[in-house]
Structures are given as C-alpha cells and as structure tokens.
Design a protein around this motif. Structure first.
Motif, mmCIF file in Angstrom:
data_model
loop_
_atom_site.group_PDB
_atom_site.id
_atom_site.type_symbol
_atom_site.label_atom_id
_atom_site.label_comp_id
_atom_site.label_asym_id
_atom_site.label_seq_id
_atom_site.Cartn_x
_atom_site.Cartn_y
_atom_site.Cartn_z
ATOM 1 N N SER A 149 -15.392 -8.923 -6.737
ATOM 2 C CA SER A 149 -15.141 -7.802 -6.364
ATOM 3 C C SER A 149 -14.429 -7.436 -4.980
ATOM 4 C CB SER A 149 -16.203 -6.764 -6.534
ATOM 5 O OG SER A 149 -17.465 -7.073 -5.528
ATOM 6 N N GLU A 150 -14.096 -8.882 -4.429
ATOM 7 C CA GLU A 150 -13.856 -8.851 -3.149
ATOM 8 C C GLU A 150 -12.206 -8.817 -3.150
ATOM 9 O OE1 GLU A 150 -13.335 -12.225 0.316
ATOM 10 O OE2 GLU A 150 -13.626 -12.994 -1.700
ATOM 11 N N VAL A 151 -11.591 -7.980 -2.013
ATOM 12 C CA VAL A 151 -10.226 -7.887 -1.471
ATOM 13 C C VAL A 151 -10.078 -9.213 -0.518
ATOM 14 C CG1 VAL A 151 -8.511 -6.584 -0.613
ATOM 15 C CG2 VAL A 151 -9.991 -5.571 -2.082
ATOM 16 N N ALA A 152 -9.614 -10.229 -0.934
ATOM 17 C CA ALA A 152 -9.258 -11.368 -0.113
ATOM 18 C C ALA A 152 -8.651 -10.959 1.094
ATOM 19 C CB ALA A 152 -9.051 -12.658 -0.705
ATOM 20 N N ALA A 153 -8.786 -11.554 2.300
ATOM 21 C CA ALA A 153 -7.772 -11.215 3.414
ATOM 22 C C ALA A 153 -6.381 -11.602 3.019
ATOM 23 C CB ALA A 153 -8.339 -12.121 4.683
ATOM 24 N N GLU A 154 -5.993 -12.811 2.198
ATOM 25 C CA GLU A 154 -4.503 -13.006 2.150
ATOM 26 C C GLU A 154 -3.913 -11.697 1.092
ATOM 27 O OE1 GLU A 154 -4.224 -15.945 -0.952
ATOM 28 O OE2 GLU A 154 -6.239 -16.239 -0.758
ATOM 29 N N TYR A 155 -4.759 -10.735 0.918
ATOM 30 C CA TYR A 155 -3.931 -9.761 0.039
ATOM 31 C C TYR A 155 -4.086 -8.256 0.865
ATOM 32 C CZ TYR A 155 -4.430 -13.216 -3.744
ATOM 33 O OH TYR A 155 -4.131 -14.214 -4.463
ATOM 34 N N GLU A 156 -4.390 -8.488 1.969
ATOM 35 C CA GLU A 156 -4.691 -7.245 2.917
ATOM 36 C C GLU A 156 -3.292 -6.214 2.730
ATOM 37 O OE1 GLU A 156 -6.849 -5.490 5.446
ATOM 38 O OE2 GLU A 156 -8.065 -6.173 3.775
ATOM 39 N N TRP A 157 -2.114 -6.937 2.300
ATOM 40 C CA TRP A 157 -0.855 -6.416 2.377
ATOM 41 C C TRP A 157 -0.844 -5.181 1.436
ATOM 42 C CZ3 TRP A 157 1.846 -6.991 -2.010
ATOM 43 C CH2 TRP A 157 1.626 -8.251 -2.691
ATOM 44 N N LEU A 158 -1.750 -5.398 0.301
ATOM 45 C CA LEU A 158 -1.842 -4.342 -0.611
ATOM 46 C C LEU A 158 -2.567 -3.117 -0.514
ATOM 47 C CD1 LEU A 158 -2.867 -6.949 -3.589
ATOM 48 C CD2 LEU A 158 -0.789 -5.578 -3.556
ATOM 49 N N VAL A 159 -3.360 -3.070 0.706
ATOM 50 C CA VAL A 159 -4.182 -1.873 1.240
ATOM 51 C C VAL A 159 -3.106 -0.749 1.438
ATOM 52 C CG1 VAL A 159 -5.666 -0.840 2.882
ATOM 53 C CG2 VAL A 159 -6.137 -3.366 2.101
ATOM 54 N N ASN A 160 -3.151 0.323 1.141
ATOM 55 C CA ASN A 160 -2.589 1.618 1.111
ATOM 56 C C ASN A 160 -1.203 1.554 0.416
ATOM 57 O OD1 ASN A 160 -4.752 3.094 2.676
ATOM 58 N ND2 ASN A 160 -3.878 1.880 4.567
ATOM 59 N N THR A 161 -1.068 0.625 -0.606
ATOM 60 C CA THR A 161 0.301 0.615 -1.356
ATOM 61 C C THR A 161 0.051 1.187 -2.650
ATOM 62 O OG1 THR A 161 -0.145 -1.447 -2.221
ATOM 63 C CG2 THR A 161 1.037 -1.291 -0.044
ATOM 64 N N GLU A 162 1.057 2.092 -3.250
ATOM 65 C CA GLU A 162 0.859 2.763 -4.640
ATOM 66 C C GLU A 162 1.489 2.074 -5.735
ATOM 67 O OE1 GLU A 162 -0.002 7.210 -5.578
ATOM 68 O OE2 GLU A 162 2.367 6.658 -5.538
ATOM 69 N N TRP A 163 1.247 1.828 -6.951
ATOM 70 C CA TRP A 163 1.650 1.060 -7.839
ATOM 71 C C TRP A 163 1.833 1.952 -9.136
ATOM 72 C CZ3 TRP A 163 3.757 -3.616 -6.605
ATOM 73 C CH2 TRP A 163 3.366 -4.202 -5.324
ATOM 74 N N LYS A 164 2.988 1.949 -9.785
ATOM 75 C CA LYS A 164 3.106 2.814 -10.767
ATOM 76 C C LYS A 164 3.553 2.155 -12.248
ATOM 77 C CE LYS A 164 6.390 6.542 -12.227
ATOM 78 N NZ LYS A 164 7.330 7.543 -11.899
ATOM 79 N N GLY A 165 2.755 2.548 -12.989
ATOM 80 C CA GLY A 165 3.330 2.306 -14.521
ATOM 81 C C GLY A 165 3.907 3.311 -15.293
ATOM 82 N N LYS A 166 3.952 3.067 -16.700
ATOM 83 C CA LYS A 166 4.503 4.228 -17.639
ATOM 84 C C LYS A 166 3.580 5.367 -17.685
ATOM 85 C CE LYS A 166 7.222 1.105 -20.453
ATOM 86 N NZ LYS A 166 7.523 0.808 -21.960
ATOM 87 N N THR A 167 2.162 5.381 -17.457
ATOM 88 C CA THR A 167 1.536 6.507 -17.563
ATOM 89 C C THR A 167 0.527 6.732 -16.519
ATOM 90 O OG1 THR A 167 -0.294 5.207 -18.794
ATOM 91 C CG2 THR A 167 1.567 6.082 -20.098
ATOM 92 N N ALA A 168 0.687 5.967 -15.419
ATOM 93 C CA ALA A 168 -0.422 6.144 -14.249
ATOM 94 C C ALA A 168 -0.133 5.543 -13.196
ATOM 95 C CB ALA A 168 -1.786 5.635 -14.739
ATOM 96 N N LYS A 169 -0.411 6.019 -11.949
ATOM 97 C CA LYS A 169 -0.124 5.542 -10.822
ATOM 98 C C LYS A 169 -1.610 5.286 -9.920
ATOM 99 C CE LYS A 169 3.674 8.452 -9.420
ATOM 100 N NZ LYS A 169 4.146 9.600 -8.713
#
Length: 609
Positions: free
Chosen positions: A95-115
């Motif tokens: 369940s860790e958010v590794a330091a190398e993926y900190e750039w994902l924090v506060n970003t929104e991602w959209k699929g066909k039916t959900a965000k």
C-alpha cells in the motif's frame, strides 16, 4: 424539562429559542448545541445545528465524527449506525506510495466512466458513490505499478505507459504537457468490455487563481530593486503615478496595478509579508485581522442587549471586558503568526565517519532552500524563470459535507492540499554547524527560525538540522559506536601472509600483519578504534578480509603464485561494509550477494538403475 416529553411542539419551541439566542448571545447558542450533542439527541441536534448555520454563517462549529456518525446512522435519538465500509488493502498488496512516484500526488486521471484524483496519504477523490465520503477509496504506487482500491471493484493494477518518453524533472514539477505523455493501462481486461482499461491525465489539483492577484513582481511594477530603501518607494510611486494617471492618458489597469503594489510595498510590515509569502500572505493576514475585528464586535454587541438599568449590568460588563482581553493586539499578532507559520522542516545532514570520529567545531552545510520566483507564475518561460519549478503544495480549508435529514449540509471544515500556482527555485544557503564526537542518529545539530522553504500564503517555518550518520564517500559502515570495513587482499597475501598499514580516521596508523588467512572472509576486531559511545569510551573496529581472485590470462591453463617480497609495502584497499544492524546483542549483515546472484542451470540426466 426534556423536549422529548412534549413531542415536536417541544422541538419547535427549542429551535425558536435557539434562533433567538443565536442573534442575542452566540456563545450561549453554542453551549445549547453542545449539550444536545452530549445527550445524543440527534434529530434535535440536526435541527439546532441547521438553525445555527442559517443564523449568519459566523458559527464554525464542527460536530465530532463519532456524534456525526450517530446522526447519519440508524438511531436519530441515540445510539449509532454504521455507514458503508471503505476499501481495505489485502495483506498481499503493498500500500506504499514510493518516493519515485510522488509526481502522481494531486493529479487526476480520467477513464471512460470515472475520474480519480490521487491525493497525498494514499486517498482517492472521485465522483463515484462508493468513494464517498473521502477516504473510502485508496491508491498506491510501487514496483512499476499504480494500484487503485475501491470498495466494489477492489484492487485494480495499472502499468505506467510512456514514462520512458517523459522528462522526470518536468513530471516532478507537475508540468501538464509532460503529464499528458503518460497514461495508465490496467494489467487485466475489464469484465464488462473484455479490454484493458485506460486512464489518461486530466488535470493537476492546484490552488484557485485569485482575481485580485496578477502574479506580477510588485518590485518590477514599480521599477524597484528588492533591496531598495523604504523611503525611496514613495517617491518612485509618485513619479510613476503621475506618468501613468488615466487623466493624463495612462492605462487604468497599469495605474491600478501600480497603486495596489504601492499599498503593499509602501507599508513596511506588508512588504515584509510579501517578501516572505507573496501577495497571498498579505491577503491572509488582512482577512485574519478582519475576522478578529468581527469576533470582537460580536462580543461587545452582547452588552448592548442588556439594559443599563438592569441590576446585573455591571456584572455583564465585567464579563464582556474580560472576554475582550483575548483580542489584545500582541496576543492576536502571535496567534495569527502561528496560524500562518509553515510547519517545522527537518533536514538530515550527512555526517561522515571521520567527522563523527573526531568531532567538528565548524561544519558548513549547504541547505537548498526553496525561494519564490516572483512574476514567474504567469510567465514561466521567461529567461529569469528557467530554473524555477512549482512551489511546495498549499494547504487550504475546504467545507466538509455530509448527508443529513435536511439534505447535504456542511458539517465542518477540513484541510486539503493543492498544488501551488507559484514558482520556486532552489537557493544555496550556507549553515555553520557543530558536530560532537559520536553524535547519535537523528540528534539535533541546530534549529534556525524563519528560514524554511517559502510557501505562498505562509511565513517560512523553522528548520531543524539533524544528524544523518554516514556519507557516500565513507569506507566505514557505522553501527551504533562500532565501525565496519572491508580490507581487500590478493590470493598470494591470503596464502603467504601480508602486512598492511593505513591511516585511520584520526591521526594514528593501523597495521594488520598476518602469516596467512585461516578462512575466507575472516573478520578481525580492533578494540577501541570505533566511535565515542559514552564519555571517552570508544566502540570497536571490525575489519573483514576479502580475497580478490586473480585474473587468469586467456588461453592459460595454469597459474603461478609466489609469496610477496618481505620489503614490499602493500597498499591498503578499503571499501565500505554491507549494511550492519545490531539487534538484541546480535549483529546482522545484509546479504547483498543474494540480490546479484547469477542464475545457474543444472544439467540433469536420467539415472540408470
């Protein structure tokens, strides 16, 4: 008497009484609501709380989560009722958010039916009903994958596609053009479509843009240097205001911008605030003082509700005067300063084994402090902004909603992190430090106030410089007060003996003399050659003797070995030992060779019976 004895007539009477008190004596109304909450009369609490919210908006009364769950659950008259259960991580998933993926924090991602908005702390904000309230959906990122965990869909794994085409530095700065080069692709096919799900970058969750703040550098607006004397600002503004006045053909927008800049820079205190936290900090302080003035007026207004000929007027007056003492200017300034002060920043300072062994009276550490790049928010591509990235995230107060019998209502305030629109750059700052012999891991070296990273809307906080034992150039591994190193020797030295000397961390020279090795990786213990542990007592130095195998010339089938000449002085080749941990009286060394093991295929053959 209990309102329950009188049914809804009693409820109506209580609510009317509460509305009257809300206008006459707000503090009394707050106490009435607290009492109802304490008694767990949920229906009455909901009605009473709604009245307070409609009484002028001055009540920032947050219902405790446990009581709120009772109101929203089954029993309105007491007891509780559970809501939907949020997602939980299976034991098999990281369940860790590794330091190398900190750039994902506060970003929104959209699929066909959900965000999915990926928040700090591993929480997901999404319009999906199963993700309400906040905290019911989770996310993680590690080992090359992004995981989204919802109560219904459970854990969905995504690979990060296009990462090799993106600039890592730009991703860390939340550059939207760079983020659009990346998308998330599910590892498994969807049950409904039979195809892999794809999430594309939608937006960065960032602070709202203030209409009154243009983002320009106020010093440049007034054609001033940042270190200009205070008395020179007024004369400069007067000349510019005459030149740019609308009555003389000047641009009204330019004139108003200059006037607003002077209102800040012309005031020494506001100028100081601007230098530390930008225009947002100046606005925050102004709003805080207005809030205090409003609270003070409310307290003083309570006395106006009491007739002067009332027998208890003097008692009420004394109480009001006592309450107004809390609005003393010095006291309020301290509270506002504390409210808008950034949190303490801990900076780990690498301290080498040599520095820990000898102690250092003055060690100069270069602290990379983030400073705001004024005027770069709206013009990030200008030459002076080339070294500027995003400032640290800003924390804002946002309403906390919940479903009540009276509809969706605000039940309090919560803190939310948003990416800053402002730009910051690293500025090197030299900090002198004193390191004592054998300083412990995490020990504080120095605490310096007001030099933390600059954050829009905040005063810089204090920085606590702490010991990080060991540096990248060390040849000694530190384990509490003991030192560990590896001395490399040749196969000839292992078989025929050797004598090797080297200068230790202090001024002394250490010599190891052996006729031959007893076994590979033999470890020698040199007592009292480690770090200071307590008083003047030192730990020990452990030296592992590692044999370096010779290279056999290509095509040769034999190797000749001979003892080194007696007068030959061997040069010491020391390398740092693997990680060593001391636990419950035992020493444990990381088995690093396992991770670099060579795969070997065993040839098998049928055995004959």
């Amino acid at each position: 008497s209990s309102w329950g004895e009188h049914g809804f007539h009693g409820l109506s009477f209580y609510v009317v009484l509460l509305a009257v008190e809300a206008q006459r004596a707000p503090s009394v109304a707050q106490e009435m609501l607290s009492e109802v909450l304490h008694r767990r009369f949920w229906l009455l609490a909901t009605a009473a709380w709604t009245v307070l919210q409609q009484a002028g908006g001055q009540f920032q009364f947050e219902i405790p989560a446990e009581m709120l769950s009772g109101m929203m659950g089954g029993g309105m008259m007491g007891g509780g009722g559970g809501g939907r259960k949020g997602a939980e991580w299976p034991k098999t998933e990281n369940s860790e958010v590794a330091a190398e993926y900190e750039w994902l924090v506060n970003t929104e991602w959209k699929g066909k039916t959900a965000k999915y908005l990926l928040l700090r702390g591993g929480f997901v904000e999404s319009p999906l009903k199963e993700c309400e309230p906040e905290g019911h959906c989770l996310w993680a990122a590690n080992n090359g994958k992004v995981l989204i965990n919802t109560p219904k869909l459970k854990v969905i794994k995504f690979t990060i596609e296009g990462l090799d085409q993106a600039d890592k530095k730009k991703l860390e700065n939340k550059d939207e053009a760079e983020l659009k080069k990346v998308h998330l692709l599910s590892t498994a096919n969807s049950k409904s479509t039979g195809k892999k799900s794809k999430l594309e970058f939608e937006r960065v969750a960032q602070a709202e843009e203030s209409g009154s703040d243009t983002g320009e550098d106020l010093y440049k607006l007034l054609e001033l240097e940042e270190d200009v004397e205070q008395n020179a600002i007024k004369s400069k503004f007067r000349r510019l205001s005459v030149q740019n006045h609308p009555d003389k053909g000047g641009d009204p927008k330019v004139f108003n911008a200059m006037r607003e800049a002077y209102e800040i820079l012309g005031d020494p205190e506001k100028r100081r605030q601007y230098n530390l936290g930008g225009v947002l900090l100046v606005k925050n302080i102004e709003l805080a003082w207005k809030e205090v003035e409003g609270q003070k007026a409310q307290v003083e207004a309570q006395l106006n509700q009491v007739p002067k000929n009332h027998p208890q007027y003097q008692m009420f007056k004394a109480q009001i005067e006592q309450q107004t003492r809390q609005f003393d200017k010095a006291n309020v300034e301290s509270q506002i300063m504390q409210k808008f002060q950034s949190e303490e920043l801990e900076v780990m300072v690498p301290i080498s084994a040599s520095e820990l062994y000898n102690g250092v009276e003055k060690k100069v550490f270069v602290f990379q402090r983030l400073m705001m790049c004024r005027g770069c928010r709206d013009k990030p591509d200008s030459p002076e902004c080339k070294d500027c990235g995003r400032c640290p995230p800003e924390k804002v107060q946002v309403p906390k909603y919940a479903n009540t019998p009276f509809g969706r209502q605000v039940v309090g305030m919560r803190e939310k992190e948003q990416e800053s629109r402002e730009r910051c750059k690293e500025v090197s700052m030299e900090v002198p430090l004193r390191v004592s012999k054998g300083a412990k891991q995490g020990a504080s070296l120095k605490v310096m106030p007001n030099i933390g990273h600059q954050t829009p809307g905040k005063f810089p906080g204090k920085v606590n410089f702490k010991v990080q034992r060991g540096s990248k150039d060390d040849t000694y591994r530190i384990a509490e007060s003991d030192l560990h190193t590896v001395l490399h020797i040749s196969l000839e030295q292992a078989l025929f003996g050797f004598s090797i000397s080297w200068q230790h961390l202090g001024e002394e020279t250490l010599t190891i003399h052996r006729n031959r090795l007893n076994h590979p990786d033999e470890v020698l213990k040199l007592k009292g050659k480690g770090l200071v542990s307590s008083g003047s007592k030192r730990g020990d130095l452990y030296v592992r003797l590692a044999i370096d195998l010779p290279e056999v010339p290509k095509g040769e089938q034999a190797l000749s070995l001979s003892a080194p000449a007696a007068e030959t002085k061997a040069e010491a080749k020391l390398t740092i030992e693997d990680e060593v941990k001391l636990e419950e009286g035992s020493a444990w060394r990381d088995w690093t060779a396992r991770s670099s093991a060579t795969t070997y295929k065993v040839k098998t053959s049928k055995s004959e019976l």
